[in-house]
Design a protein around this motif. Structure first.
Motif, mmCIF file in Angstrom:
data_model
loop_
_atom_site.group_PDB
_atom_site.id
_atom_site.type_symbol
_atom_site.label_atom_id
_atom_site.label_comp_id
_atom_site.label_asym_id
_atom_site.label_seq_id
_atom_site.Cartn_x
_atom_site.Cartn_y
_atom_site.Cartn_z
ATOM 1 N N ARG A 160 0.489 -1.154 -0.165
ATOM 2 C CA ARG A 160 -0.251 0.422 -0.140
ATOM 3 C C ARG A 160 0.922 1.234 0.168
ATOM 4 O O ARG A 160 0.806 2.060 -0.741
ATOM 5 C CB ARG A 160 -0.776 -0.338 1.018
ATOM 6 C CG ARG A 160 -1.600 0.732 1.123
ATOM 7 C CD ARG A 160 -3.063 0.881 2.840
ATOM 8 N NE ARG A 160 -2.537 1.316 3.723
ATOM 9 C CZ ARG A 160 -1.919 0.663 4.638
ATOM 10 N NH1 ARG A 160 -2.291 -0.514 5.087
ATOM 11 N NH2 ARG A 160 -1.507 1.119 6.034
ATOM 12 N N ASP B 38 2.026 2.066 -3.627
ATOM 13 C CA ASP B 38 0.651 2.509 -4.415
ATOM 14 C C ASP B 38 0.573 3.339 -4.353
ATOM 15 O O ASP B 38 0.023 4.595 -5.087
ATOM 16 C CB ASP B 38 0.105 1.365 -4.148
ATOM 17 C CG ASP B 38 0.502 -0.274 -4.351
ATOM 18 O OD1 ASP B 38 1.308 -0.252 -5.718
ATOM 19 O OD2 ASP B 38 -0.310 -1.192 -4.431
ATOM 20 N N SER C 122 -15.965 -5.844 -3.470
ATOM 21 C CA SER C 122 -15.528 -6.916 -2.732
ATOM 22 C C SER C 122 -14.824 -6.846 -1.523
ATOM 23 O O SER C 122 -15.836 -5.889 -0.608
ATOM 24 C CB SER C 122 -13.419 -5.987 -3.171
ATOM 25 O OG SER C 122 -14.108 -6.262 -5.200
ATOM 26 N N ASP D 104 -6.311 -4.236 -2.499
ATOM 27 C CA ASP D 104 -7.099 -2.618 -2.493
ATOM 28 C C ASP D 104 -7.210 -1.840 -1.688
ATOM 29 O O ASP D 104 -7.738 -1.761 -0.629
ATOM 30 C CB ASP D 104 -8.321 -2.425 -3.409
ATOM 31 C CG ASP D 104 -8.329 -0.772 -4.216
ATOM 32 O OD1 ASP D 104 -8.094 -0.296 -3.500
ATOM 33 O OD2 ASP D 104 -10.226 -0.943 -4.480
ATOM 34 N N GLN E 288 -7.477 1.928 -1.562
ATOM 35 C CA GLN E 288 -8.912 2.429 -1.301
ATOM 36 C C GLN E 288 -10.049 2.423 -1.194
ATOM 37 O O GLN E 288 -10.868 3.305 -0.804
ATOM 38 C CB GLN E 288 -8.803 3.489 -2.631
ATOM 39 C CG GLN E 288 -7.195 3.799 -3.605
ATOM 40 C CD GLN E 288 -6.788 4.970 -2.248
ATOM 41 O OE1 GLN E 288 -7.756 5.778 -1.859
ATOM 42 N NE2 GLN E 288 -5.740 4.975 -2.397
ATOM 43 N N GLN F 128 -8.460 -8.145 -4.300
ATOM 44 C CA GLN F 128 -8.822 -8.262 -6.006
ATOM 45 C C GLN F 128 -7.779 -9.417 -7.120
ATOM 46 O O GLN F 128 -6.835 -9.003 -6.762
ATOM 47 C CB GLN F 128 -8.732 -7.070 -6.131
ATOM 48 C CG GLN F 128 -8.871 -5.950 -5.953
ATOM 49 C CD GLN F 128 -10.181 -5.710 -5.832
ATOM 50 O OE1 GLN F 128 -10.761 -5.735 -6.564
ATOM 51 N NE2 GLN F 128 -11.216 -4.972 -5.314
ATOM 52 N N THR G 159 -5.617 -10.243 -10.045
ATOM 53 C CA THR G 159 -5.064 -9.819 -11.066
ATOM 54 C C THR G 159 -4.811 -10.616 -12.731
ATOM 55 O O THR G 159 -5.553 -11.533 -12.164
ATOM 56 C CB THR G 159 -3.698 -9.443 -10.117
ATOM 57 O OG1 THR G 159 -3.179 -10.857 -9.848
ATOM 58 C CG2 THR G 159 -3.894 -8.609 -9.326
#
Length: 621
Positions: A350, A353, A433, A489, A491, A497, A499
Motif C-alpha cells: 500500500r 502504491d 470486494s 486495494d 482505497q 482483488q 490480477t
C-alpha cells in the motif's frame, strides 16, 4: 609518505589490515578515487582515516569527511582524539564561537580530519574556505560516508547528497573516496553517476557477515515472540528492536520494560533531548534494548550489539541488511530476528502504491520488496538468498533458521485456487470486494453474521477449505500477494482483488509451495537460563576465573574513564582489547605493546592505569 601499516600499528594499535583495506588505503594515499562497498563492521573508517593521516604527514593538508549524522561525527572525532589524531567536526551542536574556533584551526592547518554534514559542505562559506585551503595545496582528501544516500534507489535517500558533485567540479585534483555498507547493482551505478566517480576504482568486499544468525518467524503474538527471543537467547545484552510506527515503538518499549528489561523508545516524535539521552545511554551503558523506528541506527558504531529484531518488515533487502548489520560489529556471535505476516505485505504494498512517486520508481520499489518477501518465505538458506541479492554466490551457512531446522514444505496450490475462486465468486455474487478475513471465513465454512448477511454461505466454495487452518490460508494469501497473483486495494478498505497473475494459479499452471507454520526455532545460540544476566560477554567466555575478574575490573575502570571523557566505553577500548589484557595479565608497559587496539597514544595515556587495575583485580574463585 609514511607506510600505512606503521600508521595502523602506531595510531590504532592493530597489527595488520583486514581484507581489502590495505589495497584501498594504498590506492587512496597515492591520490586515486575509490568507491568502497564493505559490510558494517568491516573497518570502512580506517580506509580513509589512515590515508588522511599519511597524506597530512606528507604535507597534503586536511581530509574532509562528509557524514550525515551528528552522533557519528562526535564519536568518531572522540575516538580519533583518544588515538592522538587531530580531528574536529562542524555541526549544529557547536556554538558560534566554537564553530569559529574550529574554522580558524582548519585554515591554520591544525586539523587532520574534519567531519561535516553535506548541507554544510556545500554552503558558499564552507566552499570558500576549501578554496583557500586548495590554493595553498592543503586539501588532501574528500571522504563521502554513507554514499548510498546519494541514490534515489538507495534505502536512505537524502537529496542534499546530490549537491556533493560540486566537490569534483570545483576541486578536480583532490582524491575522493565514497563508502557504503549497502548497495545493490542499481544503487551502485547511481552512486557512480551522481558523484561522478566513473574513473574511480571499485572495491567490493564480501557482503557476508558469518557471525550473524538469521531467523524469520511468522507473526502470531509478535511482542510475546520477541520477549521470548530476548529472554531465551539475549538476556542482559544490548539489542535494537525496529518497529514501523511510533505507536508500536512506545507500546513495545513499555511492554519490555514491564518485563524487567531496560528498554528505551526512540523515534522522530520524541523531543530532541529525549532522543539524545536515550541514544547516549544505549551507547554508554551495557544491556540496553533500543526500541526504534528507522530514525535510529545509521552510523551507530556500538560493537557489542548482540541482536537486531524487526517487529515489522522493512521496505527492502538493503534496509534489512543495513539494519541487521548493526549487530555483532565486533565479529562475535549475534542474531538477526524478524517476525512478519500478511499485514506487513499489505502495508508495504500500500505504501508503494499510494506514494506520489512516478510509476517507474514504484516498479523498482515493488521489485525490491518482492526480493525481501522471497527471503522471508524462503525454505532454503537465508544467507544464500541474502548474498545472492547483492550478486554474491555462497553455500548454505548452517547458521540460519532454515539451515538449523529445515522447514517442512506443503503444496498450497489447491488452497490457492480455492481462495482465488472464492474471491471471484463473491465478487460475481455481490458486485463488491471483501477483505482477507471474510474470504477465509467463507472458504472454511464459518457462517458468521456477515457471511449470512451477504448470502455468501450459498457460494459454491463455502466450506470447501474446512480442512485448512487460518494460519495456512494466511500463508497462502501472503504468497499470492507477494507474487502478484493477488492485489490489495488500499482505497477500498484493503479488499482483495484478482490480477492478471491470478489466471495461471486458477488454471493450475503455477504451483504454490509454502513452508509449514511451526514454532520458531532458536536459529542461534541459547542461554543456559532465560534470566541469566550475569553471564560474561562472549568475548570473555574463554577466560579463567582470574581472567574474568580482571576483565570485570577493567570494564568498571573503562566505564569511569568513558564517563569522564563523555564518550562511549568502546571508544576507550573495545571489549576484545580488555579481554586480551585480562588473558595476558601484563605486568609492564612492554607487555601491553602489541595487544590489538592499544596504539602509542593510548599506551601513553592509559598504560599505567591498566597495569594498576590488572594488579589490583581479585584473584577469582
Amino acid at each position: 609518505m609514511q607506510a600505512p601499516l606503521s600508521i595502523l600499528r602506531e595510531v590504532f594499535g592493530y597489527e595488520q589490515f583486514r581484507g581489502p583495506q590495505a589495497a584501498i588505503v594504498e590506492h587512496v594515499i597515492a591520490g586515486g578515487d575509490a568507491l568502497v562497498l564493505m559490510p558494517t563492521g568491516g573497518g570502512k573508517s580506517l580506509c580513509y582515516q589512515v590515508p588522511a593521516i599519511a597524506r597530512q604527514r606528507a604535507g597534503h593538508g586536511i581530509t574532509v569527511v562528509v557524514s550525515p549524522l551528528i552522533a557519528l561525527m562526535h564519536d568518531q572525532v572522540g575516538a580519533l582524539h583518544e588515538a592522538g589524531v587531530e580531528a574536529a567536526f562542524l555541526n549544529s551542536t557547536l556554538s558560534g564561537e566554537e564553530a569559529a574556533g574550529v574554522e580558524k584551526r582548519l585554515l591554520r592547518g591544525e586539523v587532520t580530519l574534519l567531519y561535516a554534514a553535506p548541507e554544510r559542505v556545500t554552503t558558499p562559506r564552507f566552499l570558500a574556505q576549501l578554496d583557500s585551503l586548495h590554493q595553498r595545496g592543503q586539501l588532501a582528501l574528500f571522504a563521502i560516508d554513507e554514499a548510498h544516500c546519494v541514490s534515489q534507489w538507495g534505502h536512505d535517500f537524502r537529496p542534499e547528497y546530490r549537491a556533493l558533485t560540486v566537490l569534483h567540479e570545483r576541486f578536480a585534483g583532490v582524491p575522493r573516496i565514497a563508502l557504503t555498507a549497502t548497495a545493490d547493482a542499481l544503487t551502485r551505478a547511481d552512486i557512480v553517476e551522481r558523484l561522478q566517480l566513473e574513473d574511480a576504482r571499485e572495491f567490493v568486499s564480501s557482503f557476508d557477515r558469518p557471525n550473524i544468525s538469521y531467523t524469520i518467524v511468522e507473526k502470531k503474538d509478535p511482542t510475546l515472540q520477541l520477549l521470548r527471543f530476548i529472554e531465551g537467547e539475549h538476556a542482559g545484552e544490548a539489542g535494537i528492536v525496529y518497529c514501523q510506527s511510533r505507536k508500536r515503538v512506545e507500546e513495545t518499549a513499555q511492554t519490555l520494560s514491564g518485563q524487567g528489561l531496560t528498554a528505551l523508545p526512540y523515534h522522530a516524535g520524541l523531543d530532541t533531548e529525549v532522543r539524545q539521552r536515550h541514544q547516549d545511554r544505549f551507547l554508554r551503558e551495557d544491556g540496553i534494548v533500543m526500541v526504534a523506528t528507522i530514525a535510529f541506527g545509521m552510523g551507530i558504531d556500538k560493537p557489542d550489539v548482540r541482536f537486531v529484531a524487526h517487529l515489522d518488515m522493512p521496505k527492502n533487502i538493503e534496509g534489512y541488511y543495513q539494519e541487521t548489520g548493526r549487530a555483532g560489529r565486533d565479529g562475535l556471535p549475534a542474531a538477526a530476528w524478524m517476525a512478519y505476516g500478511l499485514q506487513d505485505v499489505v502495508n508495504q504494498r500500500r505504501m508503494i502504491d499510494e506514494s506520489p512517486a512516478g510509476e517507474d520508481f514504484k516498479q523498482v520499489m515493488r521489485g525490491k520488496l518482492d526480493a525481501l518477501l522471497a527471503l522471508a518465505e524462503a525454505t532454503d538458506c537465508r544467507r544464500v538468498r541474502l548474498l545472492g541479492y547483492f550478486g554474491e554466490d555462497s553455500r548454505p551457512c548452517g547458521n540460519c533458521d532454515n539451515c538449523v531446522s529445515p522447514p517442512q514444505v506443503w503444496d498450497g496450490t489447491d488452497a490457492a485456487r480455492k481462495l482465488l475462486s472464492t474471491i471471484y465468486r463473491v465478487q460475481q455474487a455481490s458486485g463488491i470486494s471483501f477483505g482477507a478475513g471474510h474470504i477465509m471465513d467463507i472458504l472454511r465454512g464459518k457462517a458468521t453474521e456477515k457471511v449470512k448477511q451477504f448470502g455468501h454461505d450459498r457460494v459454491s466454495t463455502f466450506g470447501l477449505g474446512a480442512d485448512f487452518s487460518e494460519a495456512q490460508l494466511r500463508g497462502v494469501l501472503r504468497q499470492l500477494i507477494a507474487t502478484g497473483a493477488l492485489a490489495v486495494d488500499a482505497q477500498a478498505f484493503n479488499t482483495l482483488q484478482l490480477t492478471e497473475g491470478s489466471r495461471a494459479v486458477l488454471k493450475g499452471e503455477q504451483a504454490v509451495m509454502l513452508r509449514e507454520t511451526v514454532a520458531a526455532p532458536s536459529g542461534g545460540r541459547r542461554r543456559a537460563a532465560a534470566g541469566s544476566r550475569s553471564a560474561p560477554p562472549a568475548v570473555a567466555a574463554g577466560l579463567t576465573d582470574a581472567g574474568q575478574a580482571r576483565f570485570t575490573a577493567l570494564k568498571a575502570w573503562r566505564g569511569e574513564v568513558a564517563r569522564a571523557h563523555n564518550l562511549p566505553a568502546y571508544v576507550i577500548f573495545h571489549d576484545a582489547t580488555l579481554a586480551a589484557i585480562a588473558a595476558q595479565a601484563p605486568r609492564s608497559l612492554e607487555d601491553l605493546q602489541g595487544i590489538s587496539g592499544i596504539g602509542a597514544k593510548k599506551l601513553e595515556a592509559y598504560g599505567s592505569e591498566v597495569l594498576r587495575v590488572v594488579a589490583q583485580a581479585p584473584a577469582g574463585t
